[in-house]
Design an enzyme around this catalytic site. Structure first.
Site, PDB file in Angstrom:
ATOM      1  N   GLY A  56      -5.052   5.731  -6.290  1.00 60.86           N
ATOM      2  CA  GLY A  56      -5.851   4.691  -5.655  1.00 60.86           C
ATOM      3  C   GLY A  56      -5.841   4.853  -4.154  1.00 60.86           C
ATOM      4  O   GLY A  56      -5.110   5.671  -3.589  1.00 60.86           O
ATOM      5  N   MET A  70      -4.532   0.663   3.982  1.00 62.26           N
ATOM      6  CA  MET A  70      -3.441   1.309   4.701  1.00 62.26           C
ATOM      7  C   MET A  70      -3.167   2.740   4.246  1.00 62.26           C
ATOM      8  O   MET A  70      -2.706   3.557   5.024  1.00 62.26           O
ATOM      9  CB  MET A  70      -2.163   0.474   4.573  1.00 62.26           C
ATOM     10  CG  MET A  70      -2.206  -0.799   5.381  1.00 62.26           C
ATOM     11  SD  MET A  70      -0.589  -1.559   5.579  1.00 62.26           S
ATOM     12  CE  MET A  70      -0.279  -2.158   3.927  1.00 62.26           C
ATOM     13  N   VAL A  83      -2.340   6.122  -2.739  1.00 62.06           N
ATOM     14  CA  VAL A  83      -1.220   6.108  -3.670  1.00 62.06           C
ATOM     15  C   VAL A  83      -1.372   7.291  -4.627  1.00 62.06           C
ATOM     16  O   VAL A  83      -2.436   7.487  -5.223  1.00 62.06           O
ATOM     17  CB  VAL A  83      -1.162   4.791  -4.465  1.00 62.06           C
ATOM     18  CG1 VAL A  83       0.023   4.803  -5.430  1.00 62.06           C
ATOM     19  CG2 VAL A  83      -1.047   3.600  -3.512  1.00 62.06           C
ATOM     20  N   LYS A 142       3.165   6.195  -1.843  1.00 64.81           N
ATOM     21  CA  LYS A 142       2.126   5.597  -1.008  1.00 64.81           C
ATOM     22  C   LYS A 142       2.230   6.221   0.375  1.00 64.81           C
ATOM     23  O   LYS A 142       3.265   6.116   1.029  1.00 64.81           O
ATOM     24  CB  LYS A 142       2.327   4.079  -0.945  1.00 64.81           C
ATOM     25  CG  LYS A 142       1.222   3.318  -0.228  1.00 64.81           C
ATOM     26  CD  LYS A 142       1.476   1.820  -0.360  1.00 64.81           C
ATOM     27  CE  LYS A 142       0.382   0.987   0.278  1.00 64.81           C
ATOM     28  NZ  LYS A 142       0.637  -0.462   0.122  1.00 64.81           N
ATOM     29  N   GLU A 153       8.576   2.949  -7.972  1.00 65.92           N
ATOM     30  CA  GLU A 153       8.534   3.269  -9.395  1.00 65.92           C
ATOM     31  C   GLU A 153       7.084   3.455  -9.829  1.00 65.92           C
ATOM     32  O   GLU A 153       6.173   2.808  -9.310  1.00 65.92           O
ATOM     33  CB  GLU A 153       9.188   2.158 -10.215  1.00 65.92           C
ATOM     34  CG  GLU A 153       8.453   0.837 -10.195  1.00 65.92           C
ATOM     35  CD  GLU A 153       9.019  -0.184 -11.171  1.00 65.92           C
ATOM     36  OE1 GLU A 153       9.343   0.207 -12.311  1.00 65.92           O
ATOM     37  OE2 GLU A 153       9.127  -1.355 -10.798  1.00 65.92           O
ATOM     38  N   ASP A 193       0.010 -12.679   0.196  1.00 63.74           N
ATOM     39  CA  ASP A 193      -1.238 -12.088  -0.285  1.00 63.74           C
ATOM     40  C   ASP A 193      -1.275 -12.049  -1.812  1.00 63.74           C
ATOM     41  O   ASP A 193      -1.675 -11.047  -2.407  1.00 63.74           O
ATOM     42  CB  ASP A 193      -1.412 -10.682   0.288  1.00 63.74           C
ATOM     43  CG  ASP A 193      -2.844 -10.166   0.168  1.00 63.74           C
ATOM     44  OD1 ASP A 193      -3.766 -11.008   0.006  1.00 63.74           O
ATOM     45  OD2 ASP A 193      -3.053  -8.940   0.237  1.00 63.74           O
ATOM     46  N   LYS A 203      -2.821 -12.522  -5.212  1.00 60.24           N
ATOM     47  CA  LYS A 203      -4.178 -12.542  -5.753  1.00 60.24           C
ATOM     48  C   LYS A 203      -4.197 -11.625  -6.970  1.00 60.24           C
ATOM     49  O   LYS A 203      -3.261 -10.845  -7.181  1.00 60.24           O
ATOM     50  CB  LYS A 203      -5.188 -12.064  -4.696  1.00 60.24           C
ATOM     51  CG  LYS A 203      -4.903 -10.681  -4.136  1.00 60.24           C
ATOM     52  CD  LYS A 203      -5.839 -10.354  -2.992  1.00 60.24           C
ATOM     53  CE  LYS A 203      -5.519  -8.977  -2.392  1.00 60.24           C
ATOM     54  NZ  LYS A 203      -6.393  -8.670  -1.238  1.00 60.24           N
ATOM     55  N   PRO A 204      -5.224 -11.693  -7.809  1.00 54.99           N
ATOM     56  CA  PRO A 204      -5.248 -10.868  -9.030  1.00 54.99           C
ATOM     57  C   PRO A 204      -5.092  -9.377  -8.773  1.00 54.99           C
ATOM     58  O   PRO A 204      -4.497  -8.672  -9.593  1.00 54.99           O
ATOM     59  CB  PRO A 204      -6.611 -11.200  -9.641  1.00 54.99           C
ATOM     60  CG  PRO A 204      -6.885 -12.595  -9.189  1.00 54.99           C
ATOM     61  CD  PRO A 204      -6.347 -12.666  -7.792  1.00 54.99           C
ATOM     62  N   ALA A 205      -5.595  -8.880  -7.643  1.00 52.65           N
ATOM     63  CA  ALA A 205      -5.494  -7.451  -7.347  1.00 52.65           C
ATOM     64  C   ALA A 205      -4.065  -7.022  -7.048  1.00 52.65           C
ATOM     65  O   ALA A 205      -3.741  -5.838  -7.127  1.00 52.65           O
ATOM     66  CB  ALA A 205      -6.398  -7.089  -6.170  1.00 52.65           C
TER      67      ALA A 205
END
Length: 358
Positions: free
Chosen positions: A100, A104, A107, A122, A168, A212, A214-216
């Protein structure tokens, strides 16, 4: 005298200035770069792009979280990186796939050759100094938190000037991706958010707020474990220096309480509680609260100021009154109207589950 707050323009990405009277009445919003007025005290203004705007300055909307499949077993990831192009970090981590990309960094799925296991790495690709501080903050926060519902920290460092964090590796999908299949039943929603609240309660005990939720930023693994991710905006409560300027938006507006939008330093425990309530609203209905405002800043900010959104009962009348009450209390307009702690809200959800056994 009006208070001035800075935000980001959703037209050109530059700083946007918002004026609010002491009584919380919104006066106007103006972009400092493209000079576009998106709101004034007479009402909203057309948000068409400025005629002299360079298309290259437009913000490219990135999907929130890794783009994973809709089922727990069908994970969609990019193809493996060719062997000849794989990079190696610290002579230990070999990049295999990119999973992804966000504001910033990127990943990657990597292999930890030393411990013979797959990990997620990341890597910060943006050289902005403020983002470097957020990235370093995430490493510090993760290093202090060891909880089954928070993504696990393994390592961090600097590779050729690029900061990296090793975590992980978890397979599954974000809650936001799961919601593409529709709302979640109240019983499952309460169960899921109980795990999130358990993680937040643990974080609070270590003087950390997420800021922060949220669903994401909630991940469901193939084994149906719940993991809270993306702690880059996390704040250590005992610190005297905050990385955000007063009034700067951090997080996502739909899930943020008014005090966090107006002054990001005000984001404390009650802000996370509000975000959990807003997330619960979303997963129960399939829509985020205030989503009826669209994505125009003028309407959204004004609705937040007035706490004017479509109530859960109106949005989905068949929901049990108990869970509606839990969401409404968590989303209280004033911080003192909300649950005092994450544990208090978790216990309320547990009571709901006990009273509504399947």
């Amino acid at each position: 005298m009006a208070q001035i707050h800075n935000f980001q323009c959703n037209n050109c990405g530059a700083a946007m200035r918002m004026a609010i009277r002491p009584n919380n009445a919104l006066i106007h919003i103006t972009c400092l770069r493209c000079r576009q007025v998106v709101f004034n005290n007479q009402g909203s203004v057309n948000q068409s792009p400025a005629t002299n705007q360079n298309p290259s300055t437009s913000i490219k909307k990135q999907p929130a979280g890794a783009q994973l499949g809709k089922s727990f077993g069908d994970i969609k990831v990019p193809p493996a990186i060719p062997q000849s192009k794989r990079i190696r970090i610290k002579d230990q981590y070999t990049m295999k796939k990119q999973l992804g990309e966000g504001t910033m960094g990127r990943v990657f799925l990597a292999h930890d050759d030393k411990n013979n296991e797959d990990v997620a790495v990341k890597i910060l690709v943006n050289t902005n100094e403020k983002l470097r501080k957020y990235f370093q903050r995430e490493a510090l926060v993760l290093n202090d938190l060891q909880h089954p519902n928070i993504i696990g920290f393994k390592d961090c460092g600097n590779h050729n000037g690029r900061l990296f964090i090793v975590m992980e590796y978890i397979e599954g999908q974000t809650l936001l991706d799961r919601l593409k299949s529709g709302p979640i039943l109240p019983h499952h929603a309460a169960h899921l958010m109980s795990y999130v609240l358990s993680a937040l309660h643990y974080a609070y005990q270590h003087n950390i707020v997420h800021r922060d939720i949220k669903p994401a930023n909630i991940f469901i693994t193939k084994n149906r474990e719940v993991k809270v991710i993306d702690l880059g905006l996390g704040k250590v409560i005992t610190e005297s220096v905050d990385l955000t300027k007063t009034g700067q938006i951090m997080g996502t507006c739909f899930y943020m309480p008014l005090e966090q939008i107006q002054r990001s330093k005000a984001a404390d425990h009650p802000a996370d509680i509000y975000a959990v309530g807003a997330t619960l609203y979303h997963i129960l209905t399939g829509m985020a609260p205030f989503e009826e405002c669209g994505r125009t800043l003028d309407k959204l900010f004004y609705a937040k100021l007035k706490n004017n959104y479509i109530g859960l009962k109106k949005r989905k009348p068949d929901l049990p009154d108990e869970i509606i009450g839990i969401v409404e209390k968590a989303m209280g307009h004033k911080p003192e109207d909300r649950y005092k702690t994450a544990e208090e809200m978790r216990l309320e959800l547990q009571n709901f589950l006990q009273n509504h056994k399947k």
